[in-house]
Design a protein around this motif. Sequence first.
Motif, PDB file in Angstrom:
ATOM      1  N   SER A   9      17.333  15.550 -28.791  1.00 48.34           N
ATOM      2  CA  SER A   9      18.504  14.846 -29.446  1.00 48.34           C
ATOM      3  C   SER A   9      19.529  15.622 -29.684  1.00 48.34           C
ATOM      4  N   GLU A  10      19.505  17.041 -30.050  1.00 48.64           N
ATOM      5  CA  GLU A  10      20.429  18.003 -30.461  1.00 48.64           C
ATOM      6  C   GLU A  10      21.128  18.699 -29.129  1.00 48.64           C
ATOM      7  N   SER A  11      20.646  18.182 -28.040  1.00 46.50           N
ATOM      8  CA  SER A  11      21.226  18.908 -26.840  1.00 46.50           C
ATOM      9  C   SER A  11      22.581  18.299 -26.278  1.00 46.50           C
ATOM     10  N   ASN A  12      23.468  19.135 -25.709  1.00 43.42           N
ATOM     11  CA  ASN A  12      24.836  18.728 -25.476  1.00 43.42           C
ATOM     12  C   ASN A  12      25.176  18.883 -23.943  1.00 43.42           C
ATOM     13  N   PRO A  13      25.906  18.046 -23.338  1.00 41.57           N
ATOM     14  CA  PRO A  13      26.307  18.220 -21.999  1.00 41.57           C
ATOM     15  C   PRO A  13      27.034  19.409 -21.670  1.00 41.57           C
ATOM     16  N   ASP A  15      29.525  22.507 -21.008  1.00 42.83           N
ATOM     17  CA  ASP A  15      30.944  22.723 -21.730  1.00 42.83           C
ATOM     18  C   ASP A  15      31.619  22.460 -20.375  1.00 42.83           C
ATOM     19  N   SER A  17      32.406  19.210 -19.228  1.00 41.33           N
ATOM     20  CA  SER A  17      31.952  18.183 -18.340  1.00 41.33           C
ATOM     21  C   SER A  17      32.892  16.907 -18.445  1.00 41.33           C
ATOM     22  N   GLU A  22      29.595  12.965 -19.836  1.00 43.89           N
ATOM     23  CA  GLU A  22      29.279  13.139 -21.215  1.00 43.89           C
ATOM     24  C   GLU A  22      28.745  11.936 -21.854  1.00 43.89           C
ATOM     25  N   HIS A  23      29.316  10.773 -21.193  1.00 45.72           N
ATOM     26  CA  HIS A  23      28.837   9.420 -21.735  1.00 45.72           C
ATOM     27  C   HIS A  23      27.381   9.139 -21.262  1.00 45.72           C
ATOM     28  N   TRP A  25      25.311  11.324 -20.015  1.00 48.54           N
ATOM     29  CA  TRP A  25      24.349  12.378 -20.753  1.00 48.54           C
ATOM     30  C   TRP A  25      23.849  11.798 -22.025  1.00 48.54           C
ATOM     31  N   HIS A  26      24.800  11.317 -22.802  1.00 54.92           N
ATOM     32  CA  HIS A  26      24.499  10.765 -24.081  1.00 54.92           C
ATOM     33  C   HIS A  26      23.432   9.639 -24.068  1.00 54.92           C
ATOM     34  N   VAL A  29      20.156  10.850 -23.186  1.00 52.49           N
ATOM     35  CA  VAL A  29      19.586  11.413 -24.159  1.00 52.49           C
ATOM     36  C   VAL A  29      18.862  10.237 -25.353  1.00 52.49           C
TER      37      VAL A  29
END
Length: 62
Positions: A9-13, A15, A17, A22-23, A25-26, A29
């Motif tokens: 839950s704390e991961s990010n796409p 840099d 992207s 990104e959408h 990715w979230h 997640v």
Amino acid sequence: MAGAHTWISESNPPDGSEPRFEHGWHAEVRDVTSYLLRITDTTATTGRGRTASSAMLVTDPQ
């Protein structure tokens, strides 16, 4: 499970992207964390049922 849930839950796409990536990715997640929570809930419920059954056998072996 809690550690995996937090890590995901704390991961990010990555840099740089694109916004669409990104959408997505979230959204994924959220799906994965929801799945992990369902596994945890099912496991906890099953464990409580087994514990209760075992307790009943100990107190009333018939």
